[in-house]
Design an enzyme around this catalytic site. Structure first.
Site, PDB file in Angstrom:
ATOM      1  N   CYS A   1       0.830  -1.207   0.000  1.00 13.81           N
ATOM      2  CA  CYS A   1       0.000   0.000   0.000  1.00 13.81           C
ATOM      3  C   CYS A   1       0.864   1.255   0.000  1.00 13.81           C
ATOM      4  O   CYS A   1       0.466   2.298  -0.522  1.00 13.81           O
ATOM      5  CB  CYS A   1      -0.968  -0.008   1.174  1.00 13.81           C
ATOM      6  SG  CYS A   1      -0.161  -0.056   2.785  1.00 13.81           S
TER       7      CYS A   1
ATOM      8  N   HIS B   1      -7.302   8.908   2.534  1.00 13.28           N
ATOM      9  CA  HIS B   1      -7.378   9.506   1.208  1.00 13.28           C
ATOM     10  C   HIS B   1      -6.145  10.378   1.000  1.00 13.28           C
ATOM     11  O   HIS B   1      -5.731  11.072   1.923  1.00 13.28           O
ATOM     12  CB  HIS B   1      -8.644  10.369   1.196  1.00 13.28           C
ATOM     13  CG  HIS B   1      -9.188  10.679  -0.148  1.00 13.28           C
ATOM     14  ND1 HIS B   1      -9.589   9.723  -1.035  1.00 13.28           N
ATOM     15  CD2 HIS B   1      -9.425  11.877  -0.741  1.00 13.28           C
ATOM     16  CE1 HIS B   1     -10.068  10.319  -2.113  1.00 13.28           C
ATOM     17  NE2 HIS B   1      -9.965  11.631  -1.955  1.00 13.28           N
TER      18      HIS B   1
ATOM     19  N   ASN C   1      -8.536  18.022  -3.194  1.00 14.00           N
ATOM     20  CA  ASN C   1      -9.036  16.656  -3.282  1.00 14.00           C
ATOM     21  C   ASN C   1      -9.272  16.388  -4.769  1.00 14.00           C
ATOM     22  O   ASN C   1     -10.279  16.810  -5.322  1.00 14.00           O
ATOM     23  CB  ASN C   1     -10.342  16.519  -2.494  1.00 14.00           C
ATOM     24  CG  ASN C   1     -10.985  15.157  -2.692  1.00 14.00           C
ATOM     25  OD1 ASN C   1     -10.393  14.269  -3.284  1.00 14.00           O
ATOM     26  ND2 ASN C   1     -12.210  15.002  -2.215  1.00 14.00           N
TER      27      ASN C   1
ATOM     28  N   ASP D   1      46.115  -6.351  22.632  1.00 11.97           N
ATOM     29  CA  ASP D   1      45.523  -7.375  23.496  1.00 11.97           C
ATOM     30  C   ASP D   1      46.435  -8.592  23.656  1.00 11.97           C
ATOM     31  O   ASP D   1      46.046  -9.584  24.287  1.00 11.97           O
ATOM     32  CB  ASP D   1      44.149  -7.800  22.962  1.00 11.97           C
ATOM     33  CG  ASP D   1      44.224  -8.372  21.552  1.00 11.97           C
ATOM     34  OD1 ASP D   1      45.333  -8.448  20.984  1.00 11.97           O
ATOM     35  OD2 ASP D   1      43.157  -8.728  21.003  1.00 11.97           O
TER      36      ASP D   1
ATOM     37  N   SER E   1      47.315 -10.906  21.701  1.00  9.65           N
ATOM     38  CA  SER E   1      46.762 -12.157  21.184  1.00  9.65           C
ATOM     39  C   SER E   1      47.748 -12.868  20.259  1.00  9.65           C
ATOM     40  O   SER E   1      47.560 -14.032  19.922  1.00  9.65           O
ATOM     41  CB  SER E   1      45.465 -11.879  20.411  1.00  9.65           C
ATOM     42  OG  SER E   1      45.733 -11.054  19.282  1.00  9.65           O
TER      43      SER E   1
END
Length: 700
Positions: free
Chosen positions: A105, A262, A286, A617, A619
């Site tokens: 819609c 409308h 309208n 970190d 790692s």
């Protein structure tokens, strides 16, 4: 690499005007005139192989091949549905657009608004089409798609059930422009089901190329009346509607003769003096009936007697059928929603309009490099694309005493509907606007870093992060320089986007990015200066020929890395070792001598130091977002596009770049910079290569 080549080609075509409305891009390279003429010559009706009359064109889930909703569907041409099909009868009107079994819609409301303006409708729905003259079962439409106009071709086979059109249809049953328009829009979005759910503003934009904003009239901004007046001055399309709470409410008429659900259009906004005070009035149209407002300021209202007769005549005598005035306060009270589609300068043919200034910028988020997420993710937010906005001229008139530069920002994510078939959907997107610090004004080659965003609040931001195609907001800021940062809500989300900025006055906009730069530390080494300890090591490693090949280098480096606990590595690949040898092999032997090996060894030690320092970190690895900082430490400044390429090339599925790939990347970059510099001794920034030379360097 193919993606980069395609982008470069598209940029060149756009610079030559391809993608404008006059030179629309042929979607899937299908040319309407060519295909129609082929069908007419062959005496056949067009069958579109790219959007076939098959279940795949309907959908993937609720309208999928095995869904109950798609059982019994037959694809029929209009000539098989009714005796005398027509493309358009007596002009396009609202009654041509009746919703079918699809939740689009939002799209139909946009099409309905499109019928209010014949000139704009003709840009989308070329009028020279029919089921009589030169009919070949083929039709074409034009849509705006992310900054480009695209021509879409469809055949006229439409899905039906029990002899009736399944989706959009006209009330008369013999008019088919709206059904074919919906089919073309479904094609460009992948299938019919992809159209389910959306915002009317999305349709507005794809039919006009404009930028659409909307306002809930329960919570209007204080300057809304002025916004409406300015929009009308600029030729914008304005629509308003009254919400419905149930299907029974649709087309219900209120006691003052307003129709719910409308689509009305707003055609005027004036202030008039009435009984000694100023009254704000709105003119509404309208277009589909004689039902008009009966409240205050209607055509026969006594309030008009309190207005200067000349002013009254000027406002009422030029009204069209279905137009009426009402007070702005009544407008806010009775209507629910106002939509404004601000049109691009090329859409407006009338010189009397004050036109917006428009800028469009394209960009993308790529996982691991430029998809940093929102401010909630400070470690990666700064890596999002950044765009500089320079506001230089204030608006001509003040709104509510506020001076500044008015502009609209629309962030659109591209092609997400088309990806629903693959299980993808809209990302949650938004943006922030930051004031550029005084010390950085006038610079466009500095990508703002992590520390800036940790210590600086956004001057403005989008109202929300939301999973719609577009996020749009209106702003007013003092003249100055600002950086706009678009992002997904979460990091690591791949996506393409475009940003459009509509401004009242001319303003400058451009991507903010680091300039390409390579400050590579040159290592001076004479064989006489190399210490005895390193010489003995080299002799031991090199063997009788006193040179080290790529295979020998791989063995050496594997032993070295195996002893390190702070760097996780399976050793160097033979490919990395070969490009290291290529970088330093000046005599073309394919091996490294003492001096060359010494330089390489020094570089590898430097690479190890950078890798450890960036690995905060501990790692033992580096993630792709740390890679940008590591490249800067190594002396390279690169734009976002190159960071995307590097991550795609050197990171694994978990966005980890191991030491082998880190070194390979640095060596590759250094080699390319050196080659370019040798071929561009004048530092022009451009080199010319024939095909053989290009291929030679490309296979490095």
């Amino acid at each position: 690499m193919a993606g980069i080549a395609i982008k470069l080609a598209k940029d060149r075509e756009a610079a030559e005007g391809l993608g404008s409305h006059e030179r629309a891009i042929k979607y899937l390279n299908q040319d309407y005139e060519t295909l129609r003429n082929e069908c007419l010559e062959a005496g056949a009706l067009f069958q579109d192989p790219s959007f076939p009359a098959l279940p795949s064109s309907l959908g993937y889930k609720e309208l999928g091949p095995y869904s109950s909703k798609t059982r019994g569907i037959e694809w029929k041409r209009p000539t098989e549905i009714c005796a005398d099909p027509q493309f358009i009868i007596g002009g396009a009107t609202r009654t041509d657009i009746c919703q079918g079994a699809l939740g689009d819609c939002w799209l139909l409301a946009a099409i309905a608004s499109l019928t209010l303006n014949e000139e704009i409708l003709a840009r989308v729905v070329p009028p020279d089409q029919s089921f009589q003259e030169n009919y070949a079962g083929i039709f074409h439409f034009q849509f705006w798609q992310y900054g480009e106009w695209v021509e879409v071709v469809v055949d006229d086979r439409l899905p039906t059930k029990d002899g009736e059109l399944l989706f959009v249809h006209s009330a008369e049953g013999s008019e088919f422009w709206s059904a074919l328009l919906e089919k073309a829009y479904a094609k460009i979005n992948g299938c019919y089901e992809a159209l389910s759910g959306g915002a009317t503003t999305e349709g507005f934009e794809d039919f006009t190329g404009g930028i659409a904003e909307w306002y809930e009239l329960r919570k209007p901004p204080p300057n809304l009346f002025k916004i409406i007046q300015k929009a009308l001055e600029k030729g914008s399309l304005l629509g308003c509607s009254i919400d419905i709470t149930s299907a029974a409410d649709s087309e219900a008429v209120t006691y003052q003769k307003l129709v719910k659900g409308h689509a009305y259009s707003v055609t005027g906004a004036e202030e008039v003096e009435s009984s000694g005070s100023l009254q704000k009035l709105i003119r509404i149209r309208n277009p589909w009936g004689q039902v008009e407002w009966t409240g205050k300021w209607n055509d026969n209202c006594p309030s008009w007697n309190t207005v200067d007769p000349e002013v009254r005549a000027n406002l009422t005598e030029r009204q069209e059928d279905g137009e009426f005035w009402m007070s702005f306060s009544d407008f806010l009270r009775h209507y629910s929603r106002l939509e404004i589609c601000n049109l691009t300068p090329d859409t407006l043919t009338c010189d009397s309009y004050k036109k917006w200034k428009l800028t469009k910028m394209d960009g993308n988020w790529r996982r691991g490099s430029t998809a940093g997420g929102c401010r909630n993710y400070p470690n990666t937010f700064w890596m999002n694309p950044q765009y500089l906005i320079k506001l230089e001229e204030e608006d001509e008139d003040e709104e509510d005493g506020e001076r500044g530069c008015t502009f609209l920002v629309g962030l659109i994510q591209k092609h997400r509907r088309r990806q629903r078939k693959m299980g993808e959907d809209m990302h949650t997107i938004g943006f922030g606007i930051y004031e550029v610090p005084e010390e950085l004004t006038g610079q466009t080659n500095i990508h703002l870093g992590k520390n800036f965003f940790l210590t600086t609040r956004a001057r403005e931001r989008s109202d929300t992060f939301i999973n719609l195609r577009e996020v749009l907001n209106r702003f007013k800021l003092p003249p100055g320089e600002y950086v706009l940062v678009p992002s997904t809500f979460e990091p690591h989300k791949d996506g393409d986007f475009c940003i459009r900025v509509f401004s009242e006055k001319k303003a400058d906009y451009q991507a903010v990015d680091d300039e390409i730069e390579a400050n590579i530390e040159e290592i001076d080494a004479n064989e006489e200066d190399i210490d005895d300890g390193f010489r003995r090591l080299f002799v031991q490693l090199a063997g009788e020929d006193a040179e080290i090949s790529a295979f020998e280098l791989q063995t050496i480096l594997r032993r070295v890395l195996a002893k390190r606990q702070d760097i996780k590595s399976d050793g160097f690949s033979i490919e990395t070792c070969k490009i290291m040898v290529d970088m330093l092999d000046e005599d073309g032997s394919g091996k490294l001598g003492l001096k060359e090996f010494y330089i390489l060894w020094t570089k590898i030690q430097k690479y190890q130091k950078i890798y450890r320092e960036i690995d905060v970190d501990r790692s033992g690895t580096m993630n792709s977002y740390e890679m940008r900082k590591a490249l800067e430490e190594a002396g390279f400044k690169l734009p976002c596009q190159l960071h995307q390429v590097i991550v795609a090339r050197f990171a694994d599925d978990e966005l980890i770049i191991d030491f082998d790939n880190f070194v390979r990347c640095l060596v590759r970059l250094e080699t390319l910079f050196k080659i370019f510099k040798q071929l561009d001794p004048e530092n022009t920034g451009t080199i010319q290569l024939n095909l053989a030379s290009w291929l030679s360097f490309s296979v490095l």
